[in-house]
Design a protein around this motif. Structure first.
Motif, PDB file in Angstrom:
ATOM      1  N   LEU A   1       0.837  -1.124  -0.030  1.00  0.00           N
ATOM      2  CA  LEU A   1       0.032  -0.021   0.042  1.00  0.00           C
ATOM      3  C   LEU A   1       0.644   1.108  -0.066  1.00  0.00           C
ATOM      4  O   LEU A   1       1.758   1.338   0.677  1.00  0.00           O
ATOM      5  CB  LEU A   1      -0.963   0.054   1.220  1.00  0.00           C
ATOM      6  N   SER A   2       0.707   2.147  -0.761  1.00  0.00           N
ATOM      7  CA  SER A   2       1.126   3.467  -0.745  1.00  0.00           C
ATOM      8  C   SER A   2       0.105   4.616  -0.744  1.00  0.00           C
ATOM      9  O   SER A   2      -1.025   4.613  -1.685  1.00  0.00           O
ATOM     10  CB  SER A   2       2.152   3.641  -1.788  1.00  0.00           C
ATOM     11  N   ILE A   3       0.345   5.816  -0.071  1.00  0.00           N
ATOM     12  CA  ILE A   3      -0.362   6.943   0.127  1.00  0.00           C
ATOM     13  C   ILE A   3       0.373   8.155  -0.119  1.00  0.00           C
ATOM     14  O   ILE A   3       1.173   8.346   0.884  1.00  0.00           O
ATOM     15  CB  ILE A   3      -1.278   6.875   1.473  1.00  0.00           C
ATOM     16  N   LYS A   4      -0.075   8.806  -1.144  1.00  0.00           N
ATOM     17  CA  LYS A   4       0.531  10.236  -1.240  1.00  0.00           C
ATOM     18  C   LYS A   4      -0.461  11.385  -1.068  1.00  0.00           C
ATOM     19  O   LYS A   4      -1.267  11.551  -1.919  1.00  0.00           O
ATOM     20  CB  LYS A   4       1.191  10.065  -2.611  1.00  0.00           C
ATOM     21  N   LEU A   5      -0.108  12.176  -0.102  1.00  0.00           N
ATOM     22  CA  LEU A   5      -1.188  13.247   0.275  1.00  0.00           C
ATOM     23  C   LEU A   5      -0.404  14.406   0.244  1.00  0.00           C
ATOM     24  O   LEU A   5       0.941  14.455   0.793  1.00  0.00           O
ATOM     25  CB  LEU A   5      -1.725  12.600   1.727  1.00  0.00           C
ATOM     26  N   GLY A   6      -1.060  15.442   0.148  1.00  0.00           N
ATOM     27  CA  GLY A   6      -0.495  16.718   0.381  1.00  0.00           C
ATOM     28  C   GLY A   6      -0.979  17.854  -0.680  1.00  0.00           C
ATOM     29  O   GLY A   6      -1.484  19.004  -0.369  1.00  0.00           O
ATOM     30  N   ILE A   7      -0.528  17.680  -1.841  1.00  0.00           N
ATOM     31  CA  ILE A   7      -0.833  18.851  -2.969  1.00  0.00           C
ATOM     32  C   ILE A   7      -2.303  19.065  -3.081  1.00  0.00           C
ATOM     33  O   ILE A   7      -2.410  20.221  -3.033  1.00  0.00           O
ATOM     34  CB  ILE A   7      -0.490  18.253  -4.279  1.00  0.00           C
ATOM     35  N   ASN A   8      -3.045  18.279  -3.034  1.00  0.00           N
ATOM     36  CA  ASN A   8      -4.628  18.577  -3.389  1.00  0.00           C
ATOM     37  C   ASN A   8      -5.220  19.386  -2.070  1.00  0.00           C
ATOM     38  O   ASN A   8      -6.148  20.179  -2.203  1.00  0.00           O
ATOM     39  CB  ASN A   8      -5.124  17.530  -3.563  1.00  0.00           C
TER      40      ASN A   8
END
Length: 378
Positions: free
Chosen positions: A222-229
């Motif tokens: 699993l990978s979660i890429k968060l922040g820019i939105n």
């Protein structure tokens, strides 16, 4: 014949339509619970979705009916269909026809333009059994109308490790050349894993329903890429963002207590490094060859908890440190995938999304980091 749903990879479900079937990356309960226009548009674009089968056919044809969004005064590249035969790219087919929804960015008005179906053909296949993998367009919605071949088509039962990834429009594939060249696809193909891409343009907003979707999804990684939105939307302050990410991870862990989970902070993006959102389209770029994005917040205005990319990277690293008891939780600074030096060499064409060449670099770097012997997905 209609495309059998069991041949689809990377989908939540297939909706039956008057034309055929429409792949969806999010289940119906999410679409009904929160029918947001942006989210619905993005999840219906089959980024990372493939049709996979085996056949001894010499010719295979896929009939589709695409639907795309265009912007008045701004050209956007058409979607493509990539066909791999026994692991080798054999056909890259640029879509034509289909329906077009034209948006006037100055007024918000839309005009619908109907179009015709599209046929992708693979011919001249040598004798023998072949594994066919058809990557559907990452940037246009599509109805699968018909799948034809001059020999039987059978499901491919090869079981590969399953990687589920969630992120923003960059993970969705904005500015990538083709569906198999969005950065998660580049990484998945290099690592030899099965991809379910939950990259959703403009919609990586720490939404609880996305955490539940990931919780319930089969996954080996699993990978979660968060922040820019979150910054683009100016959707949270520091006080709400950090607990929301904790809750997001807690929900995922309810279903996947021990699966390797990689938390990724934003890539480098100069307009938002030290300037909060909201983000907006630069009005001066409308009608030019390249629409560009700008940050409309006040540089350095973080005293009241407004978020910039620098703040988010700091807080996600701190959050991961505080969850150190979770030995299968890992943190990756997004600037290791695309940082200031990369931006100087391969600038963001629109100020927000990486170029096609940068997608290749990001995907290769991710594979080298995550899937190698000492990586979190080893």
């Amino acid at each position: 014949m209609p495309v059998p749903s069991e041949l689809l990879r990377g989908v939540a479900e297939a909706e039956i339509t008057p034309r055929g079937i429409r792949p969806h990356r999010l289940p119906a309960w999410v679409r009904e619970q929160f029918p947001d226009g942006q989210l619905l548009s993005m999840e219906s674009q089959p980024s990372g979705v493939r049709i996979v089968f085996q056949t001894t056919a010499g010719t295979v044809e896929l009939v589709t009916h695409p639907t795309r969004i265009t912007y008045l005064g701004a050209e956007r590249p058409r979607g493509r269909i990539d066909v791999y035969v026994d692991g080798a790219l054999t056909v890259r087919d640029t879509l034509d026809g289909g329906d077009r929804i034209e948006v006037d960015l100055t007024s918000g008005q839309t005009v619908f333009h109907p179009g015709h179906a599209h046929t992708t053909t693979v011919s001249g296949l040598p004798a023998g059994r072949h594994r066919i993998e058809v990557w559907l367009p990452h940037n246009e919605s599509i109805d699968l109308v018909d799948l034809r071949a001059d020999a039987p088509i059978e499901p491919d039962d090869a079981a590969l490790p399953l990687w589920v990834h969630h992120g923003s429009s960059i993970s969705h594939g904005s500015n990538a050349l083709a569906p198999s060249e969005i950065w998660p696809a580049v990484a998945a193909r290099r690592a030899g894993v099965e991809l379910r891409n939950l990259g959703l343009g403009g919609s990586a907003l720490v939404d609880p329903f996305l955490a539940r979707v990931i919780r319930d999804a089969p996954a080996d990684y699993l990978s979660i890429k968060l922040g820019i939105n979150v910054v683009n939307l100016d959707g949270m302050r520091l006080r709400t963002f950090v607990p929301a990410v904790h809750g997001f991870l807690d929900t995922i862990r309810d279903g996947h207590p021990d699966v390797p989970l990689l938390l990724i902070s934003p890539l480098f993006c100069a307009i938002h490094e030290d300037t909060p959102g909201p983000g907006a389209i630069d009005p001066g770029s409308i009608g030019t060859d390249q629409v560009r994005f700008v940050a409309t917040g006040t540089p350095g205005d973080v005293a009241l908890g407004r978020l910039t990319l620098q703040v988010i990277r700091r807080e996600l690293r701190s959050l991961a440190d505080r969850r150190a008891a979770d030995k299968n939780l890992h943190y990756l600074d997004g600037t290791a995938l695309y940082g200031p030096a990369d931006a100087a060499e391969l600038p963001l064409p629109d100020g927000l999304h990486p170029s096609a060449e940068a997608h290749q670099r990001i995907g290769n770097r991710f594979a080298e980091y995550a899937f190698t012997q000492d990586g979190p997905f080893a």
